[in-house]
Design a protein around this motif. Structure first.
Motif, PDB file in Angstrom:
ATOM      1  N   HIS A 102      -4.305   9.261   0.832  1.00  0.00           N
ATOM      2  CA  HIS A 102      -3.467   8.242   1.474  1.00  0.00           C
ATOM      3  C   HIS A 102      -2.731   8.824   2.685  1.00  0.00           C
ATOM      4  O   HIS A 102      -2.578   8.160   3.707  1.00  0.00           O
ATOM      5  CB  HIS A 102      -2.464   7.660   0.473  1.00  0.00           C
ATOM      6  CG  HIS A 102      -3.054   6.588  -0.397  1.00  0.00           C
ATOM      7  ND1 HIS A 102      -3.440   6.793  -1.692  1.00  0.00           N
ATOM      8  CD2 HIS A 102      -3.354   5.292  -0.120  1.00  0.00           C
ATOM      9  CE1 HIS A 102      -3.948   5.666  -2.189  1.00  0.00           C
ATOM     10  NE2 HIS A 102      -3.903   4.741  -1.255  1.00  0.00           N
TER      11      HIS A 102
ATOM     12  N   HIS B 179      -7.167  -2.811  -2.835  1.00  0.00           N
ATOM     13  CA  HIS B 179      -5.774  -3.059  -2.450  1.00  0.00           C
ATOM     14  C   HIS B 179      -5.548  -2.836  -0.957  1.00  0.00           C
ATOM     15  O   HIS B 179      -4.550  -3.278  -0.408  1.00  0.00           O
ATOM     16  CB  HIS B 179      -4.808  -2.185  -3.280  1.00  0.00           C
ATOM     17  CG  HIS B 179      -4.991  -0.712  -3.059  1.00  0.00           C
ATOM     18  ND1 HIS B 179      -5.503   0.138  -4.006  1.00  0.00           N
ATOM     19  CD2 HIS B 179      -4.727   0.060  -1.991  1.00  0.00           C
ATOM     20  CE1 HIS B 179      -5.541   1.363  -3.536  1.00  0.00           C
ATOM     21  NE2 HIS B 179      -5.081   1.348  -2.301  1.00  0.00           N
TER      22      HIS B 179
ATOM     23  N   HIS C  32       0.829  -1.198   0.000  1.00  0.00           N
ATOM     24  CA  HIS C  32       0.000   0.000   0.000  1.00  0.00           C
ATOM     25  C   HIS C  32       0.872   1.260   0.000  1.00  0.00           C
ATOM     26  O   HIS C  32       0.583   2.246  -0.695  1.00  0.00           O
ATOM     27  CB  HIS C  32      -0.932  -0.022   1.219  1.00  0.00           C
ATOM     28  CG  HIS C  32      -2.190   0.749   1.021  1.00  0.00           C
ATOM     29  ND1 HIS C  32      -3.287   0.634   1.820  1.00  0.00           N
ATOM     30  CD2 HIS C  32      -2.525   1.674   0.074  1.00  0.00           C
ATOM     31  CE1 HIS C  32      -4.244   1.440   1.396  1.00  0.00           C
ATOM     32  NE2 HIS C  32      -3.797   2.088   0.339  1.00  0.00           N
TER      33      HIS C  32
ATOM     34  N   TRP D 154     -13.390   5.741  -0.852  1.00  0.00           N
ATOM     35  CA  TRP D 154     -12.940   6.175   0.466  1.00  0.00           C
ATOM     36  C   TRP D 154     -14.144   6.562   1.316  1.00  0.00           C
ATOM     37  O   TRP D 154     -15.022   7.275   0.842  1.00  0.00           O
ATOM     38  CB  TRP D 154     -12.060   7.415   0.335  1.00  0.00           C
ATOM     39  CG  TRP D 154     -10.912   7.286  -0.601  1.00  0.00           C
ATOM     40  CD1 TRP D 154     -10.948   7.394  -1.964  1.00  0.00           C
ATOM     41  CD2 TRP D 154      -9.550   7.032  -0.267  1.00  0.00           C
ATOM     42  NE1 TRP D 154      -9.693   7.226  -2.479  1.00  0.00           N
ATOM     43  CE2 TRP D 154      -8.814   7.001  -1.471  1.00  0.00           C
ATOM     44  CE3 TRP D 154      -8.889   6.839   0.951  1.00  0.00           C
ATOM     45  CZ2 TRP D 154      -7.450   6.777  -1.493  1.00  0.00           C
ATOM     46  CZ3 TRP D 154      -7.520   6.621   0.925  1.00  0.00           C
ATOM     47  CH2 TRP D 154      -6.820   6.585  -0.285  1.00  0.00           C
TER      48      TRP D 154
ATOM     49  N   ASP E 180      -9.402   4.188   3.585  1.00  0.00           N
ATOM     50  CA  ASP E 180      -9.215   3.678   2.228  1.00  0.00           C
ATOM     51  C   ASP E 180      -9.942   2.350   2.106  1.00  0.00           C
ATOM     52  O   ASP E 180      -9.631   1.402   2.831  1.00  0.00           O
ATOM     53  CB  ASP E 180      -7.709   3.489   1.981  1.00  0.00           C
ATOM     54  CG  ASP E 180      -7.369   3.178   0.534  1.00  0.00           C
ATOM     55  OD1 ASP E 180      -8.277   2.800  -0.226  1.00  0.00           O
ATOM     56  OD2 ASP E 180      -6.177   3.308   0.183  1.00  0.00           O
TER      57      ASP E 180
END
Ligand SMILES: [Fe+2]
Length: 230
Positions: free
Chosen positions: A111, A199, A63, A160, A195
């Protein structure tokens, strides 16, 4: 206006645009403005050691690598967009650069907001903090807010879950950001970001394990960080 504010305001739909009532950009609690507004963004250092409870070392390493890709693409797009503008270009190719810039910049910043508030030694919410008083006033209780936020984070789709504050009124709202370049609620401040792109959890929880992942993240949220953003 510092560099983060300037670029956040310029990036169409960029997360964090105009969110600096206290002089801190979202996710910028330990970031330092640069004296050169054209300097490249540097990937922030997030050290999760051997992993976090509920999030494995390998998943987090992957990540973080993805995050660094957002940073490098943001820098490249900023350079390419500015170069095109200085040459007076404004056609479809430049329009695509702008769309990509919104996507990459917002992906970078989201992020940072997400990783910054994750901690193996997370502080629990402080009931006396004004943020939690606002949550209780809006949803009735912290648990009621979390139920609504968890439902937001487990919506169908990739994106998100975000707890927003409108600095103009103080209003809190849960939001779903799907495509980074289309992040909604311009001017609203992202207090908490989770998130839920695949992934972020598939390696540890499988494709159907998003709710378990969100529950694991709940215990990792460092409320000292979230409360500071309020
Ligand atoms: Fe991600």
């Amino acid at each position: 206006m510092d560099r983060r504010t300037l670029l956040g305001t310029l990036a169409a739909g960029a997360v964090g645009a105009g969110l600096h009532a206290k002089g801190l950009g979202p996710g910028a609690t330990d970031a330092k403005p640069t004296e050169n507004p054209l300097a490249d963004y540097a990937a922030r250092a997030f050290d999760f050691g051997t992993g976090l409870p509920g999030l494995g070392k390998e998943l987090l390493a992957e990540h973080l690598a993805l995050y660094k890709g957002y940073v490098s693409r943001t820098n490249a797009l900023l350079r390419d967009t500015l170069a095109a503008e200085r040459e007076g270009k404004a056609g479809p190719a430049v329009q695509e650069l702008r769309r990509r810039l919104g996507f990459e910049f917002s992906g970078m910043r989201l992020h940072e907001l997400y990783f910054e508030a994750l901690s193996a030694s997370a502080a629990t919410p402080s009931a006396s903090h004004p943020l939690h008083q606002a949550i209780a006033a809006t949803w009735g209780s912290f648990d009621a807010w979390w139920a609504a936020f968890r439902a937001t984070c487990t919506m169908t789709g990739i994106g998100w879950g975000v707890l927003l504050k409108d600095p103009a009124t103080g209003r809190l709202m849960n939001a779903w950001f799907q495509d980074h370049e289309n992040a909604v609620a311009v001017g609203a401040q992202a207090l908490l970001v989770v998130d839920v792109w695949e992934h972020a959890y598939v390696r540890d929880y499988g494709a159907t394990g998003r709710a378990k992942y969100v529950d694991a993240v709940k215990s990792l949220i460092d409320w000292r960080v979230v409360e500071k953003r309020f």
